[in-house]
Design a protein around this motif. Structure first.
Motif, PDB file in Angstrom:
ATOM      1  N   ASP A 221       8.063  -6.604  -4.126  1.00 22.32           N
ATOM      2  CA  ASP A 221       9.158  -5.479  -4.510  1.00 22.32           C
ATOM      3  C   ASP A 221       9.450  -5.168  -5.652  1.00 22.32           C
ATOM      4  O   ASP A 221       9.579  -4.210  -6.133  1.00 22.32           O
ATOM      5  CB  ASP A 221      10.219  -5.970  -3.551  1.00 22.32           C
ATOM      6  N   SER A 222       9.596  -6.216  -6.571  1.00 25.17           N
ATOM      7  CA  SER A 222      10.062  -6.309  -8.073  1.00 25.17           C
ATOM      8  C   SER A 222       9.162  -6.749  -8.877  1.00 25.17           C
ATOM      9  O   SER A 222       9.411  -7.028 -10.293  1.00 25.17           O
ATOM     10  CB  SER A 222      11.528  -6.782  -8.015  1.00 25.17           C
ATOM     11  N   LEU A 223       8.027  -7.296  -8.384  1.00 26.19           N
ATOM     12  CA  LEU A 223       7.046  -8.311  -9.090  1.00 26.19           C
ATOM     13  C   LEU A 223       6.361  -7.479 -10.470  1.00 26.19           C
ATOM     14  O   LEU A 223       6.491  -8.050 -11.542  1.00 26.19           O
ATOM     15  CB  LEU A 223       5.912  -8.539  -8.004  1.00 26.19           C
ATOM     16  N   TRP A 224       6.136  -6.298 -10.466  1.00 30.87           N
ATOM     17  CA  TRP A 224       5.408  -5.458 -11.764  1.00 30.87           C
ATOM     18  C   TRP A 224       6.344  -5.453 -12.806  1.00 30.87           C
ATOM     19  O   TRP A 224       6.159  -5.733 -14.035  1.00 30.87           O
ATOM     20  CB  TRP A 224       4.925  -4.334 -11.091  1.00 30.87           C
ATOM     21  N   PHE A 225       7.699  -5.412 -12.565  1.00 31.40           N
ATOM     22  CA  PHE A 225       8.704  -5.122 -13.560  1.00 31.40           C
ATOM     23  C   PHE A 225       9.037  -6.589 -14.086  1.00 31.40           C
ATOM     24  O   PHE A 225       9.249  -6.864 -15.222  1.00 31.40           O
ATOM     25  CB  PHE A 225      10.020  -4.241 -13.121  1.00 31.40           C
ATOM     26  N   ASP A 226       9.236  -7.502 -12.833  1.00 28.92           N
ATOM     27  CA  ASP A 226       9.687  -8.772 -13.067  1.00 28.92           C
ATOM     28  C   ASP A 226       8.667  -9.748 -14.121  1.00 28.92           C
ATOM     29  O   ASP A 226       8.984 -10.230 -15.082  1.00 28.92           O
ATOM     30  CB  ASP A 226       9.922  -9.844 -11.953  1.00 28.92           C
ATOM     31  N   ARG A 227       7.506  -9.402 -13.830  1.00 18.25           N
ATOM     32  CA  ARG A 227       6.561 -10.113 -14.718  1.00 18.25           C
ATOM     33  C   ARG A 227       6.280  -9.614 -16.255  1.00 18.25           C
ATOM     34  O   ARG A 227       5.951 -10.334 -16.890  1.00 18.25           O
ATOM     35  CB  ARG A 227       4.949 -10.098 -14.046  1.00 18.25           C
ATOM     36  N   MET A 303       7.056   5.536 -12.398  1.00 20.67           N
ATOM     37  CA  MET A 303       6.116   5.170 -11.230  1.00 20.67           C
ATOM     38  C   MET A 303       6.900   4.444 -10.352  1.00 20.67           C
ATOM     39  O   MET A 303       7.948   3.706 -10.428  1.00 20.67           O
ATOM     40  CB  MET A 303       5.082   4.465 -12.037  1.00 20.67           C
ATOM     41  N   ALA A 304       6.724   4.710  -8.941  1.00 20.49           N
ATOM     42  CA  ALA A 304       7.256   4.094  -7.798  1.00 20.49           C
ATOM     43  C   ALA A 304       6.267   3.494  -6.846  1.00 20.49           C
ATOM     44  O   ALA A 304       4.880   3.798  -6.792  1.00 20.49           O
ATOM     45  CB  ALA A 304       7.846   5.040  -7.100  1.00 20.49           C
ATOM     46  N   SER A 338      10.497   0.884  -4.800  1.00 17.53           N
ATOM     47  CA  SER A 338      10.732   0.148  -6.135  1.00 17.53           C
ATOM     48  C   SER A 338      10.190   1.173  -7.247  1.00 17.53           C
ATOM     49  O   SER A 338       9.192   1.545  -6.970  1.00 17.53           O
ATOM     50  CB  SER A 338       9.867  -1.274  -6.219  1.00 17.53           C
ATOM     51  N   ILE A 339      10.911   0.891  -8.377  1.00 17.94           N
ATOM     52  CA  ILE A 339      10.842   2.127  -9.284  1.00 17.94           C
ATOM     53  C   ILE A 339      10.986   1.511 -10.717  1.00 17.94           C
ATOM     54  O   ILE A 339      11.630   0.907 -10.931  1.00 17.94           O
ATOM     55  CB  ILE A 339      11.740   3.533  -9.270  1.00 17.94           C
ATOM     56  N   VAL A 376      15.440   1.157  -4.074  1.00 17.56           N
ATOM     57  CA  VAL A 376      16.245   2.061  -3.087  1.00 17.56           C
ATOM     58  C   VAL A 376      15.834   1.504  -1.539  1.00 17.56           C
ATOM     59  O   VAL A 376      14.790   1.784  -1.427  1.00 17.56           O
ATOM     60  CB  VAL A 376      15.924   3.505  -3.221  1.00 17.56           C
ATOM     61  N   PRO A 377      17.002   1.009  -0.855  1.00 15.20           N
ATOM     62  CA  PRO A 377      16.421   0.535   0.474  1.00 15.20           C
ATOM     63  C   PRO A 377      16.282   1.716   1.255  1.00 15.20           C
ATOM     64  O   PRO A 377      16.687   2.914   1.024  1.00 15.20           O
ATOM     65  CB  PRO A 377      17.847   0.046   0.962  1.00 15.20           C
ATOM     66  N   ILE A 378      15.003   1.601   2.306  1.00 22.27           N
ATOM     67  CA  ILE A 378      14.670   2.519   2.903  1.00 22.27           C
ATOM     68  C   ILE A 378      15.713   2.957   4.075  1.00 22.27           C
ATOM     69  O   ILE A 378      16.103   3.982   4.538  1.00 22.27           O
ATOM     70  CB  ILE A 378      13.196   2.227   3.676  1.00 22.27           C
ATOM     71  N   ASN A 379      16.374   1.581   4.619  1.00 17.59           N
ATOM     72  CA  ASN A 379      17.387   2.120   5.651  1.00 17.59           C
ATOM     73  C   ASN A 379      17.058   2.817   6.762  1.00 17.59           C
ATOM     74  O   ASN A 379      17.794   3.593   7.243  1.00 17.59           O
ATOM     75  CB  ASN A 379      18.682   2.716   5.123  1.00 17.59           C
ATOM     76  N   GLY A 380      15.780   2.752   7.316  1.00 16.49           N
ATOM     77  CA  GLY A 380      15.247   3.340   8.655  1.00 16.49           C
ATOM     78  C   GLY A 380      14.735   4.593   8.410  1.00 16.49           C
ATOM     79  O   GLY A 380      14.500   5.487   9.327  1.00 16.49           O
TER      80      GLY A 380
END
Length: 418
Positions: A221-227, A303-304, A338-339, A376-380
């Protein structure tokens, strides 16, 4: 003799310290049967435009088209000022010392061959059980700069083989099983055991595979930014992006090429473009090479990436959380959009999901230099995803509550760019 050895090693380190940092992408040659010169030209042009310096060419001993494709690759790369080096896949195939030496000798003379200290760089995917063949390979080729991936040994095991290697590549580029985010503990351990020899750090945007012999999802979910943030902390000598085109493991950063997708993977790859992951590369690579996050943003934008199937929609297809995990992959993701945005000044982003959504303005949850991360949560909610930044918008594929035709959640992600 011991003093001479130490002096020689110090000289090598001094040369490496002065060398430019380089970024490569892992490229699966085993998928390229029948690939044309124009297709190699497209891949190399796109990679170079993203700031990538070269490809690590993963080759298996069983592929009878290696020579044809490697000649094309090295020739096209030479014409484009692009670098290549061979990465022998010793996990999926058996290589002899003679075969390895022959390949190195065939391609080391091309101007596109990546060299360190005037020696051709050579790597592997695994193969520590054959570690004893490499002194003979050095002798038969007139010398190599050997940076293998022996990640199965762990950092301490790699440290025990320093006399055989000139550096090390760490394949570990994803969170461990049951972990939502990646840590740098393994990177730090590698840097320590290498005692000044160069470290090639693995960086990846994503991981999901559902094939007969492997079925797992690593939290992405956040890997590309974290890494990339971790790259700027670790400052490795080299980076290898995993991967350019490994569709079966969903780690690719290009648009899938249908005839190169392995049977069974088409269910979760077709229509799932990863091209937008490359948007942030020119900035992150420039910052890495400069050692300074204040470098110019080549182009403001964002990008998202997100999954089009929430985990609650249907069963997980037996997919587990991380390699070797036992828990369901459903716990490995938060069902989010994720953005990553690149802007000269911090800014909010508007995210809209579906026609009945007026959109919401969201602020960054993390920032490094001029790159900001939003979640941003999708929340259904269902429907197309629209991202708006500074008046510019892009709309991506729909999130749906319909179970995919495969009868299981697709843990792969689409990517979009604004």
């Amino acid at each position: 003799m011991r003093l001479r050895s130490l002096v020689s090693f110090a000289g090598v380190c001094a040369k490496l310290a002065a060398a430019d940092r380089q970024v490569f992408a892992h490229y699966i040659v085993g998928l390229t049967s029948g690939q044309s010169r124009d297709e190699w030209q497209l891949d190399i042009s796109q990679a170079k435009a993203s700031g990538i310096d070269g490809f690590a060419l993963n080759i298996g001993a069983q592929d009878n088209y290696n020579d044809a494709q490697l000649h094309l690759a090295y020739d096209v790369a030479s014409s484009n000022g692009f670098s290549l080096f061979l990465s022998f896949d010793m996990q999926a195939s058996q290589w002899s010392a003679d075969e390895i030496s022959s390949y190195i000798n065939t391609y080391k003379g091309f101007s596109s061959q990546f060299r360190v200290n005037d020696l051709p760089v050579v790597s592997t995917f695994e193969g520590p059980s054959q570690a004893d063949i490499w002194p003979g390979v050095r002798s038969a080729t007139g010398g190599i700069f050997f940076i293998p991936d022996w990640a199965s040994l762990g950092a301490p095991g790699v440290g025990n083989k320093l006399s055989l290697i000139d550096g090390a590549f760490n394949w570990g580029a994803w969170p461990e099983r049951d972990q939502l985010t990646m840590s740098t503990g393994n990177d730090i351990a590698y840097k320590s055991v290498l005692q000044g020899k160069p470290y090639m750090m693995g960086v990846s945007p994503y991981f999901y595979t559902n094939l007969p012999d492997k079925n797992w999802y690593s939290s992405s979910d956040s890997l590309w930014f974290d890494r990339w943030k971790q790259v700027l902390d670790i400052n490795p000598e080299y980076i290898e992006i995993i991967t350019w085109n490994d569709y079966g493991e969903s780690s690719y950063i290009n648009a899938p090429i249908s005839h190169q997708v392995v049977p069974g993977a088409d269910i979760y790859v077709t229509g799932f473009d990863h091209t937008a992951f490359r948007f942030v590369l020119p900035y992150f690579i420039s910052a890495y090479k400069a050692g300074n996050t204040g470098v110019t943003v080549p182009s403001e934008g964002a990008m998202a990436w997100y999954r089009t199937t929430p985990v609650i929609v249907c069963n997980d297809g037996g997919t587990v959380w991380g390699q070797g995990g036992g828990a369901s992959a459903a716990g490995a993701t938060k069902d989010v959009v994720s953005i990553i945005a690149l802007t000269n000044t911090p800014t909010n982003i508007n995210v809209k999901i579906g026609n009945g959504d007026n959109g919401q303005s969201v602020s960054a949850t993390s920032t490094v230099g001029k790159a900001s991360f939003y979640e941003v949560p999708i929340n259904g909610r269902t429907g197309a995803v629209t991202i708006t930044l500074n008046g510019k918008s892009t709309t991506g594929p729909e999130i749906t509550n319909s179970c995919p035709s495969a009868g299981r959640v697709n843990f792969n992600a689409v990517s979009i760019q604004v």
